[in-house]
Scaffold this motif. Sequence first.
Motif, PDB file in Angstrom:
ATOM      1  N   ASP A  52       3.168  14.295 -22.413  1.00 23.44           N
ATOM      2  CA  ASP A  52       4.416  13.544 -22.184  1.00 23.44           C
ATOM      3  C   ASP A  52       4.655  13.359 -20.690  1.00 23.44           C
ATOM      4  OD1 ASP A  52       4.903  13.425 -24.923  1.00 23.44           O
ATOM      5  OD2 ASP A  52       6.253  15.155 -24.914  1.00 23.44           O
ATOM      6  N   PHE A  53       4.473  14.417 -19.924  1.00 21.84           N
ATOM      7  CA  PHE A  53       4.670  14.355 -18.476  1.00 21.84           C
ATOM      8  C   PHE A  53       3.712  13.338 -17.853  1.00 21.84           C
ATOM      9  CE2 PHE A  53       3.466  15.578 -14.206  1.00 21.84           C
ATOM     10  CZ  PHE A  53       4.664  15.863 -13.588  1.00 21.84           C
ATOM     11  N   VAL A  54       2.435  13.438 -18.192  1.00 24.71           N
ATOM     12  CA  VAL A  54       1.438  12.523 -17.628  1.00 24.71           C
ATOM     13  C   VAL A  54       1.752  11.079 -18.001  1.00 24.71           C
ATOM     14  CG1 VAL A  54      -0.995  11.838 -17.722  1.00 24.71           C
ATOM     15  CG2 VAL A  54      -0.382  14.264 -17.524  1.00 24.71           C
ATOM     16  N   ALA A  55       2.082  10.853 -19.276  1.00 18.49           N
ATOM     17  CA  ALA A  55       2.368   9.484 -19.728  1.00 18.49           C
ATOM     18  C   ALA A  55       3.570   8.901 -19.000  1.00 18.49           C
ATOM     19  CB  ALA A  55       2.602   9.470 -21.234  1.00 18.49           C
ATOM     20  N   ALA A  56       4.620   9.679 -18.809  1.00 20.33           N
ATOM     21  CA  ALA A  56       5.814   9.176 -18.132  1.00 20.33           C
ATOM     22  C   ALA A  56       5.522   8.827 -16.675  1.00 20.33           C
ATOM     23  CB  ALA A  56       6.933  10.216 -18.210  1.00 20.33           C
ATOM     24  N   HIS A  57       4.708   9.633 -16.007  1.00 20.58           N
ATOM     25  CA  HIS A  57       4.408   9.394 -14.601  1.00 20.58           C
ATOM     26  C   HIS A  57       3.441   8.230 -14.424  1.00 20.58           C
ATOM     27  CE1 HIS A  57       6.394  12.801 -12.406  1.00 20.58           C
ATOM     28  NE2 HIS A  57       6.653  13.093 -13.671  1.00 20.58           N
ATOM     29  N   LEU A  58       2.574   7.998 -15.387  1.00 19.80           N
ATOM     30  CA  LEU A  58       1.750   6.797 -15.349  1.00 19.80           C
ATOM     31  C   LEU A  58       2.590   5.558 -15.645  1.00 19.80           C
ATOM     32  CD1 LEU A  58      -1.478   7.987 -17.214  1.00 19.80           C
ATOM     33  CD2 LEU A  58      -1.193   7.653 -14.746  1.00 19.80           C
ATOM     34  N   LEU A  59       3.489   5.694 -16.613  1.00 20.56           N
ATOM     35  CA  LEU A  59       4.294   4.541 -17.027  1.00 20.56           C
ATOM     36  C   LEU A  59       5.207   4.058 -15.907  1.00 20.56           C
ATOM     37  CD1 LEU A  59       4.971   2.662 -19.400  1.00 20.56           C
ATOM     38  CD2 LEU A  59       6.808   4.255 -20.011  1.00 20.56           C
ATOM     39  N   VAL A  60       5.790   4.966 -15.131  1.00 19.33           N
ATOM     40  CA  VAL A  60       6.700   4.534 -14.071  1.00 19.33           C
ATOM     41  C   VAL A  60       5.938   3.751 -13.000  1.00 19.33           C
ATOM     42  CG1 VAL A  60       6.642   6.544 -12.504  1.00 19.33           C
ATOM     43  CG2 VAL A  60       8.763   5.256 -12.815  1.00 19.33           C
ATOM     44  N   ARG A  61       4.680   4.089 -12.756  1.00 17.78           N
ATOM     45  CA  ARG A  61       3.845   3.298 -11.842  1.00 17.78           C
ATOM     46  C   ARG A  61       3.620   1.893 -12.408  1.00 17.78           C
ATOM     47  NH1 ARG A  61       2.457   8.469 -10.773  1.00 17.78           N
ATOM     48  NH2 ARG A  61       1.394   8.994  -8.811  1.00 17.78           N
ATOM     49  N   HIS A  62       3.284   1.830 -13.679  1.00 18.15           N
ATOM     50  CA  HIS A  62       3.060   0.552 -14.347  1.00 18.15           C
ATOM     51  C   HIS A  62       4.310  -0.322 -14.256  1.00 18.15           C
ATOM     52  CE1 HIS A  62       1.903  -2.208 -17.662  1.00 18.15           C
ATOM     53  NE2 HIS A  62       3.141  -2.035 -18.077  1.00 18.15           N
ATOM     54  N   CYS A  63       5.457   0.282 -14.498  1.00 15.47           N
ATOM     55  CA  CYS A  63       6.737  -0.427 -14.472  1.00 15.47           C
ATOM     56  C   CYS A  63       7.014  -0.968 -13.066  1.00 15.47           C
ATOM     57  CB  CYS A  63       7.827   0.529 -14.923  1.00 15.47           C
ATOM     58  SG  CYS A  63       9.465  -0.192 -15.107  1.00 15.47           S
ATOM     59  N   ALA A  64       6.851  -0.124 -12.057  1.00 15.71           N
ATOM     60  CA  ALA A  64       7.112  -0.535 -10.680  1.00 15.71           C
ATOM     61  C   ALA A  64       6.109  -1.584 -10.213  1.00 15.71           C
ATOM     62  CB  ALA A  64       7.075   0.678  -9.763  1.00 15.71           C
ATOM     63  N   ALA A  65       4.850  -1.437 -10.601  1.00 19.41           N
ATOM     64  CA  ALA A  65       3.833  -2.399 -10.192  1.00 19.41           C
ATOM     65  C   ALA A  65       4.139  -3.779 -10.755  1.00 19.41           C
ATOM     66  CB  ALA A  65       2.453  -1.927 -10.653  1.00 19.41           C
ATOM     67  N   GLU A  66       4.573  -3.836 -11.998  1.00 18.43           N
ATOM     68  CA  GLU A  66       4.925  -5.129 -12.587  1.00 18.43           C
ATOM     69  C   GLU A  66       6.131  -5.739 -11.887  1.00 18.43           C
ATOM     70  OE1 GLU A  66       6.083  -7.088 -16.915  1.00 18.43           O
ATOM     71  OE2 GLU A  66       4.914  -5.232 -16.824  1.00 18.43           O
ATOM     72  N   LEU A  67       7.108  -4.925 -11.563  1.00 16.68           N
ATOM     73  CA  LEU A  67       8.283  -5.428 -10.854  1.00 16.68           C
ATOM     74  C   LEU A  67       7.895  -6.028  -9.503  1.00 16.68           C
ATOM     75  CD1 LEU A  67      11.554  -5.352 -10.777  1.00 16.68           C
ATOM     76  CD2 LEU A  67      11.171  -3.433  -9.207  1.00 16.68           C
ATOM     77  N   LEU A  68       6.994  -5.347  -8.803  1.00 13.03           N
ATOM     78  CA  LEU A  68       6.623  -5.747  -7.450  1.00 13.03           C
ATOM     79  C   LEU A  68       5.509  -6.793  -7.409  1.00 13.03           C
ATOM     80  CD1 LEU A  68       6.641  -2.230  -5.760  1.00 13.03           C
ATOM     81  CD2 LEU A  68       8.148  -4.131  -5.182  1.00 13.03           C
TER      82      LEU A  68
END
Length: 226
Positions: A52-68
Amino acid sequence: MIVTSLPYSSLVRPPLAVAGHTDDVLDMVSGTLSEAERERAERFTRKRDRLDFVAAHLLVRHCAAELLGARVRTLTVVQRCEGCGQAHGRPWLAEAPEVSISLAHTSGYVCAVAGFGRVGVDAEHATNGPADERLVELALTPAEAKLVGDDNRRLIRQWVRKEALVKRGELTLDRLREADLSALSLEDGLSITLEWRGRHFVEWTAGTVIASAVTDEPAKLRLLGG
């Protein structure tokens, strides 16, 4: 650490929230954690919690990368507690500090949000049944408690909203009753949007999970894996 801002489009995109079951996120989202994140992940004794920890920390990168409009591998998520200096606390992007990020995980489910302006997100499992009186006393105003009654799912919905406000940086866990959210609907829905005093909530459910993201502007929501 040398911090350099990433070049990205001058078009300011709306906040983005992304969520999914842990296994789906790990299948669909790529990336690499920092050394500090890997060390934190290894401290979890239960494999499920670690994933869960790993998935959340990968997902926040994915989310920010798409935004930017940036590549995931160019982003570094940093967490450093202002009190003790350890690698936990509110996350931020080393390469784009003007963007706010937030993440959350509950057993088997993770979510993240990124946006220009303050953001916060939380998710919790909520089963049917009576509300925990101690949690009601801790978190709810009298008006909220009246609306929640003895309904655990309604209680957890309010709790998740307030946790998102905590992660956004405008509440603390010992001052939850200072925010009265009794004007907001407590009805279940697969995905709903709400506004409260200039803050915008996007909320959704996934089985027993209730999740909420709060942003300055209305956020887009993307659910991974259906």
